[in-house]
Enzyme design. Structure first.
Site, short mmCIF file in Angstrom:
data_model
loop_
_atom_site.label_atom_id
_atom_site.label_comp_id
_atom_site.label_asym_id
_atom_site.label_seq_id
_atom_site.Cartn_x
_atom_site.Cartn_y
_atom_site.Cartn_z
CE1 TYR A 160 -3.37 2.88 1.08
CE2 TYR A 160 -1.77 3.34 2.82
CZ TYR A 160 -2.89 3.70 2.08
OH TYR A 160 -3.52 4.91 2.35
CE LYS A 164 -3.14 5.73 -1.00
NZ LYS A 164 -4.18 6.48 -1.73
N1 LIG Z 1 -8.03 6.87 6.74
C1 LIG Z 1 -6.72 7.11 6.81
O1 LIG Z 1 -6.08 7.05 7.88
C2 LIG Z 1 -5.97 7.52 5.55
C3 LIG Z 1 -4.66 8.02 5.71
C4 LIG Z 1 -3.96 8.40 4.58
C5 LIG Z 1 -4.54 8.29 3.33
N2 LIG Z 1 -5.81 7.80 3.22
C6 LIG Z 1 -6.37 7.72 1.86
O2 LIG Z 1 -7.61 8.39 1.82
C7 LIG Z 1 -8.43 7.82 0.80
C8 LIG Z 1 -9.82 7.52 1.34
O3 LIG Z 1 -9.71 6.61 2.41
P1 LIG Z 1 -10.77 6.55 3.60
O4 LIG Z 1 -9.99 6.40 4.85
O5 LIG Z 1 -11.76 7.64 3.50
O6 LIG Z 1 -11.46 5.13 3.29
P2 LIG Z 1 -12.96 4.59 3.46
O7 LIG Z 1 -13.70 5.33 4.51
O8 LIG Z 1 -12.83 3.11 3.61
O9 LIG Z 1 -13.62 4.92 2.04
C9 LIG Z 1 -13.13 4.32 0.89
C10 LIG Z 1 -14.02 4.72 -0.28
O10 LIG Z 1 -13.49 4.15 -1.48
C11 LIG Z 1 -14.47 3.31 -2.10
N3 LIG Z 1 -13.75 2.23 -2.74
C12 LIG Z 1 -12.97 1.29 -2.17
N4 LIG Z 1 -12.48 0.45 -3.10
C13 LIG Z 1 -12.96 0.89 -4.30
C14 LIG Z 1 -12.82 0.44 -5.63
N5 LIG Z 1 -12.10 -0.64 -5.94
N6 LIG Z 1 -13.47 1.13 -6.61
C15 LIG Z 1 -14.20 2.22 -6.33
N7 LIG Z 1 -14.37 2.68 -5.08
C16 LIG Z 1 -13.76 2.03 -4.08
C17 LIG Z 1 -15.38 2.89 -0.95
O11 LIG Z 1 -16.69 2.55 -1.37
P3 LIG Z 1 -17.10 1.04 -1.83
O12 LIG Z 1 -16.47 0.10 -0.84
O13 LIG Z 1 -18.58 1.02 -1.84
O14 LIG Z 1 -16.53 0.90 -3.21
C18 LIG Z 1 -15.43 4.20 -0.17
O15 LIG Z 1 -16.31 5.11 -0.77
C19 LIG Z 1 -7.65 6.61 0.27
O16 LIG Z 1 -6.95 6.99 -0.90
C20 LIG Z 1 -6.66 6.30 1.37
O17 LIG Z 1 -5.51 5.67 0.89
C21 LIG Z 1 -6.54 7.40 4.29
#
Ligand SMILES: NC(=O)c1ccc[n+]([C@@H]2O[C@H](COP(=O)([O-])OP(=O)(O)OC[C@H]3O[C@@H](n4cnc5c(N)ncnc54)[C@H](OP(=O)(O)O)[C@@H]3O)[C@@H](O)[C@H]2O)c1
Length: 258
Positions: A160, A164
């Protein structure tokens, strides 16, 4: 004057992974600023609920499901936006996957493929399709959601973290080559944020305690605290900003508290 810099009235914005978490917070904020948001993820029913909430609050939203790992689905998504709206001003590449947690040397081939497919190929393909549509409309803004793990790999999150890091370099590469089209391309690097995605870390007391020792602000972010960075980069307030990364991490990359 200052508030007009962040006004997105008349803009069309595509946000992937917008059914929950950071993507949902971004969609709600951009809609509040006047954009018509196209929200996408895999489950149509979840998207319909978010769209209804945005419309109920006075915003404009359209929900279109698409799997980020499916090239044909991404092509159809952009084709549908072109057919219905005739333009695209903002793309937020946010949907990502992190299916494997464990020692990097034990990562199996299927996990490598899946993570590269969604997190790199998906962002790349959507950026290509979207930038060409933006070019037709005179320009636009792409914001890639990367991660602090793209700079400092997360323990047991090797593949992962590698994707990134690629997103950060992809941001620079697209920024250079799309600048002549007046398409700006930037990345946001969130730190640990309270979403389902991060729940394996935030809901485990021992892991959370150790993580907080490395975050000077000593807490996890809320999704609504990440979204304003995307609004800045998507808006005219960032008209001279391209090829940069904006870290929103409570000070994590500045180093731990020790
Ligand atoms: N949370 C953290 O600590 C964190 C830290 C750094 C970066 N990020 C980044 O922030 C972004 C959002 O993460 P989040 O924490 O908000 O995650 P989240 O709450 O799990 O939301 C993920 C979203 O992506 C969708 N998704 C997942 N797999 C998909 C696929 N194959 N095709 C289309 N949609 C997909 C999910 O909906 P469905 O499952 O219905 O498709 C959901 O809408 C990501 O890029 C992650 O790497 C997160």
């Amino acid at each position: 004057m200052a508030t007009q810099l962040f006004d997105l009235s008349g803009r069309v914005a595509l946000i992937t992974g917008a059914s929950r978490g950071i993507g949902r917070a971004i969609a709600e904020l951009l809609a509040e600023q006047g954009a018509h948001v196209i929200i996408s993820s895999r489950k149509q029913s979840d998207l319909d609920e978010v769209a209804a909430t945005i419309v109920g609050a006075g915003g404009k939203a359209t929900a279109i499901a698409a799997h980020q790992g499916d090239s044909a689905a991404l092509k159809s998504l952009i084709a549908e936006i072109e057919a219905r709206f005739g333009r695209l001003d903002i793309l937020v590449n946010n949907a990502a996957t992190n299916p494997y947690y464990g020692h990097i040397a034990d990562t199996d081939a299927a996990m490598i493929d899946k993570t590269l497919q969604v997190n790199i190929k998906g962002y790349f393909e959507l950026s290509s399709l979207a930038s060409k549509l933006m070019k037709q409309g005179g320009g636009g803004s792409i914001v890639n959601i990367a991660s602090i793990n793209g700079v400092r790999p997360g323990m047991f999150q090797g593949i992962y973290s590698i994707t990134k890091a690629a997103v950060i370099n992809m941001t620079l590469a697209f920024a250079k080559e799309c600048a002549p089209w007046n398409v700006r391309v930037n990345a946001v690097l969130p730190g640990l944020t309270d979403t389902r995605f991060a729940s394996a870390l935030t809901k485990n007391d021992a892991i959370l305690k150790s993580a907080l020792q490395n975050i000077p602000l000593a807490r996890v972010a809320q999704p609504a605290e990440i979204a304003p960075a995307i609004l800045f980069l998507a808006s005219d307030a960032a008209s001279y900003v391209t090829g940069t990364t904006l870290t929103v991490d409570g000070g994590f990359l500045a180093g731990g508290l020790a």
